[in-house]
Design an enzyme around this catalytic site. Sequence first.
Site, mmCIF file in Angstrom:
data_model
loop_
_atom_site.group_PDB
_atom_site.id
_atom_site.type_symbol
_atom_site.label_atom_id
_atom_site.label_comp_id
_atom_site.label_asym_id
_atom_site.label_seq_id
_atom_site.Cartn_x
_atom_site.Cartn_y
_atom_site.Cartn_z
ATOM 1 N N ARG A 115 9.483 -13.639 12.420
ATOM 2 C CA ARG A 115 9.144 -13.772 10.977
ATOM 3 C C ARG A 115 7.655 -13.579 10.706
ATOM 4 N NH1 ARG A 115 12.234 -18.608 11.014
ATOM 5 N NH2 ARG A 115 14.436 -18.146 10.793
ATOM 6 N N LYS A 137 -0.125 -1.856 3.909
ATOM 7 C CA LYS A 137 1.189 -1.219 3.800
ATOM 8 C C LYS A 137 1.618 -0.826 5.204
ATOM 9 C CE LYS A 137 1.194 1.052 -0.695
ATOM 10 N NZ LYS A 137 1.302 2.360 -1.347
ATOM 11 N N GLU A 179 -7.802 12.662 3.271
ATOM 12 C CA GLU A 179 -7.694 11.296 2.715
ATOM 13 C C GLU A 179 -9.081 10.785 2.304
ATOM 14 O OE1 GLU A 179 -5.028 9.632 1.840
ATOM 15 O OE2 GLU A 179 -3.385 10.119 3.205
ATOM 16 N N LYS A 231 -11.111 1.644 -0.860
ATOM 17 C CA LYS A 231 -9.706 1.226 -0.707
ATOM 18 C C LYS A 231 -9.601 -0.293 -0.762
ATOM 19 C CE LYS A 231 -5.308 1.828 1.325
ATOM 20 N NZ LYS A 231 -4.416 2.526 2.198
ATOM 21 N N GLU A 241 0.552 -3.169 -5.654
ATOM 22 C CA GLU A 241 0.755 -1.893 -6.339
ATOM 23 C C GLU A 241 1.530 -1.996 -7.643
ATOM 24 O OE1 GLU A 241 1.242 1.337 -3.607
ATOM 25 O OE2 GLU A 241 2.223 2.542 -5.133
ATOM 26 N N ARG A 245 -3.542 0.127 -7.830
ATOM 27 C CA ARG A 245 -3.352 0.644 -6.467
ATOM 28 C C ARG A 245 -2.629 1.990 -6.453
ATOM 29 N NH1 ARG A 245 -1.874 -2.499 -0.813
ATOM 30 N NH2 ARG A 245 -1.996 -0.612 0.434
ATOM 31 N N ASN A 249 -2.419 6.825 -4.491
ATOM 32 C CA ASN A 249 -1.371 7.795 -4.159
ATOM 33 C C ASN A 249 -1.683 9.191 -4.694
ATOM 34 O OD1 ASN A 249 0.203 5.817 -2.910
ATOM 35 N ND2 ASN A 249 1.056 5.171 -4.868
ATOM 36 N N HIS A 252 0.042 12.194 -3.301
ATOM 37 C CA HIS A 252 1.067 11.765 -2.357
ATOM 38 C C HIS A 252 2.507 12.037 -2.793
ATOM 39 C CE1 HIS A 252 -2.239 10.073 -0.202
ATOM 40 N NE2 HIS A 252 -1.449 9.582 0.740
ATOM 41 N N HIS A 256 4.525 13.857 0.040
ATOM 42 C CA HIS A 256 5.733 13.387 0.732
ATOM 43 C C HIS A 256 6.831 14.448 0.639
ATOM 44 C CE1 HIS A 256 4.271 8.968 0.354
ATOM 45 N NE2 HIS A 256 3.724 9.595 1.361
ATOM 46 N N HIS A 268 0.356 15.078 7.441
ATOM 47 C CA HIS A 268 0.226 14.239 6.242
ATOM 48 C C HIS A 268 -1.034 14.603 5.447
ATOM 49 C CE1 HIS A 268 0.703 10.788 3.647
ATOM 50 N NE2 HIS A 268 -0.542 10.423 3.903
HETATM 51 N N1 LIG Z 1 0.009 2.524 5.663
HETATM 52 C C1 LIG Z 1 -0.661 3.264 4.832
HETATM 53 O O1 LIG Z 1 -1.229 2.787 3.842
HETATM 54 C C2 LIG Z 1 -0.788 4.732 5.117
HETATM 55 C C3 LIG Z 1 -1.695 5.510 4.383
HETATM 56 C C4 LIG Z 1 -1.833 6.854 4.717
HETATM 57 C C5 LIG Z 1 -1.070 7.395 5.734
HETATM 58 N N2 LIG Z 1 -0.174 6.616 6.396
HETATM 59 C C6 LIG Z 1 0.613 7.171 7.498
HETATM 60 O O2 LIG Z 1 -0.250 7.572 8.540
HETATM 61 C C7 LIG Z 1 0.403 8.594 9.308
HETATM 62 C C8 LIG Z 1 -0.587 9.666 9.638
HETATM 63 O O3 LIG Z 1 -1.634 9.069 10.346
HETATM 64 P P1 LIG Z 1 -2.657 9.877 11.247
HETATM 65 O O4 LIG Z 1 -3.039 11.142 10.625
HETATM 66 O O5 LIG Z 1 -3.677 8.908 11.635
HETATM 67 O O6 LIG Z 1 -1.716 10.387 12.396
HETATM 68 P P2 LIG Z 1 -1.166 9.980 13.803
HETATM 69 O O7 LIG Z 1 -1.094 8.557 14.062
HETATM 70 O O8 LIG Z 1 0.063 10.776 13.953
HETATM 71 O O9 LIG Z 1 -2.223 10.670 14.764
HETATM 72 C C9 LIG Z 1 -2.370 12.075 14.715
HETATM 73 C C10 LIG Z 1 -2.335 12.700 16.110
HETATM 74 O O10 LIG Z 1 -3.564 12.385 16.759
HETATM 75 C C11 LIG Z 1 -3.332 11.762 18.029
HETATM 76 N N3 LIG Z 1 -4.451 10.836 18.169
HETATM 77 C C12 LIG Z 1 -4.708 9.727 17.437
HETATM 78 N N4 LIG Z 1 -5.943 9.263 17.710
HETATM 79 C C13 LIG Z 1 -6.454 10.074 18.665
HETATM 80 C C14 LIG Z 1 -7.707 10.137 19.328
HETATM 81 N N5 LIG Z 1 -8.697 9.303 19.018
HETATM 82 N N6 LIG Z 1 -7.884 11.075 20.267
HETATM 83 C C15 LIG Z 1 -6.901 11.982 20.544
HETATM 84 N N7 LIG Z 1 -5.716 12.018 19.913
HETATM 85 C C16 LIG Z 1 -5.504 11.067 18.984
HETATM 86 C C17 LIG Z 1 -1.936 11.184 17.893
HETATM 87 O O11 LIG Z 1 -1.303 11.049 19.158
HETATM 88 C C18 LIG Z 1 -1.236 12.199 17.020
HETATM 89 O O12 LIG Z 1 -0.799 13.282 17.806
HETATM 90 C C19 LIG Z 1 1.561 9.084 8.479
HETATM 91 O O13 LIG Z 1 2.762 8.649 9.078
HETATM 92 C C20 LIG Z 1 1.375 8.424 7.123
HETATM 93 O O14 LIG Z 1 2.581 8.134 6.484
HETATM 94 C C21 LIG Z 1 -0.050 5.311 6.118
#
Ligand SMILES: NC(=O)c1ccc[n+]([C@@H]2O[C@H](COP(=O)([O-])OP(=O)(O)OC[C@H]3O[C@@H](n4cnc5c(N)ncnc54)[C@H](O)[C@@H]3O)[C@@H](O)[C@H]2O)c1
Length: 360
Positions: A115, A137, A179, A231, A241, A245, A249, A252, A256, A268
């Site tokens: 939990r 999130k 972003e 942020k 949100e 907030r 997006n 976005h 998506h 993304h």
């Molecule tokens: N929670 C939220 O508020 C929020 C906001 C925006 C995006 N997201 C989510 O975030 C995700 C995208 O995140 P991301 O772009 O960070 O991608 P990710 O976590 O997929 O990382 C991108 C790639 O880089 C590699 N990688 C990560 N750090 C590395 C490093 N330092 N050195 C070498 N390789 C590395 C990973 O293995 C992957 O192949 C999406 O799923 C999206 O939905 C969430």
Amino acid sequence: MPDIKIISEGKVLSRVVAGRRIEEVLPLLSQHGKIFIVCDEAVEGLARKVAAAAGEIVKTIIPVRASETDKNIGTVTLICSKLLSMGADRDAFLLAIGGGITTDLAGFAASIYKRGIGFGFIPTTLLAQTDAAIGGKNGVNFLELKNMIGVIRQPEFTFICPEPLLTLPRRDFISGSAEMLKTFIIENKDDNYGKSVRLLKTIASAPDRQAALENSMESLEELIAAAAAVKAGVVSRDQFESGERRKLNLGHTFAHAIEHETRGGVSHGEAVAIGTVLAARTAEKLGLAKPGLAAGIAADLEACGLPTELSFPCGQMAGAMTKDKKAENGLVHFVLPLAIGDVQCRDLRVEEVIALLKED
Ligand SMILES: NC(=O)c1ccc[n+]([C@@H]2O[C@H](COP(=O)([O-])OP(=O)(O)OC[C@H]3O[C@@H](n4cnc5c(N)ncnc54)[C@H](O)[C@@H]3O)[C@@H](O)[C@H]2O)c1
């Protein structure tokens, strides 16, 4: 470095702490007796470095694959089973080291395990440092729909440090630029948008990216912290949100749908870049933004190495956009840029938006 906090009703919910080197996270860990690390397998070396420096308070490292197909409830279950088999109890602390996929997975697992246990993030991508790892999130993909199930629950801290960016693949770095720029299109204090475009453009076009990154660490650190502060400010004012907030997006709703339609072919951040330009075009068509805004944003994003055009007819986005989890009574909340640093939320019908975009 500014002290960045997410505060709601006078209570500090989460902190964003910036440092130069990864070891500087240690003071944030020392108050926890049992730390379980979930790391992206691509940065397992970094996780081992943190574990070695932290000593016996780190009980185990759970590597996960960071792909959108692995960002699902199955991986969350796997993390929970590992925690259970390692004897993690309610005072266990989960530390996620990785990009947005890893922080989303680990944040969700920590929120439902027994939990809810405490958790913190060391984001290793530009996208996660400026966006995904801040704000609480934590969602995963479900039935092929992005982030369809999840919770809003704040990490105790997000530790931002530029060191991991040195190993980040070029495409992922550029993807994160989207972003960061999106954040400054929403709020452009001290012309951080212009500063980011100049810096990210230099890094994207440098023949030796590693050297360009090393030379830019200070400015990069400042701009990442500035984006994190934007942020954190928005989330402090509207954690769940219900209003402001939604601005975060920007791009976005389109993004998506683009990710859904291209089935992972577009990252993304790349999808956010295309989505932001489409949002600006929509604002222009509605007479809310001055003509030229979309072209200007597109030119900036392209200079930073990002795509800005759809690779398929825009009508194809309609299905996924209608299923957007923020859709209500057939209306979708669109965030439209009116100018750099000024955005507005509008509830619009998907068909209306597609029809406007088809006019080009
Ligand atoms: N929670 C939220 O508020 C929020 C906001 C925006 C995006 N997201 C989510 O975030 C995700 C995208 O995140 P991301 O772009 O960070 O991608 P990710 O976590 O997929 O990382 C991108 C790639 O880089 C590699 N990688 C990560 N750090 C590395 C490093 N330092 N050195 C070498 N390789 C590395 C990973 O293995 C992957 O192949 C999406 O799923 C999206 O939905 C969430």
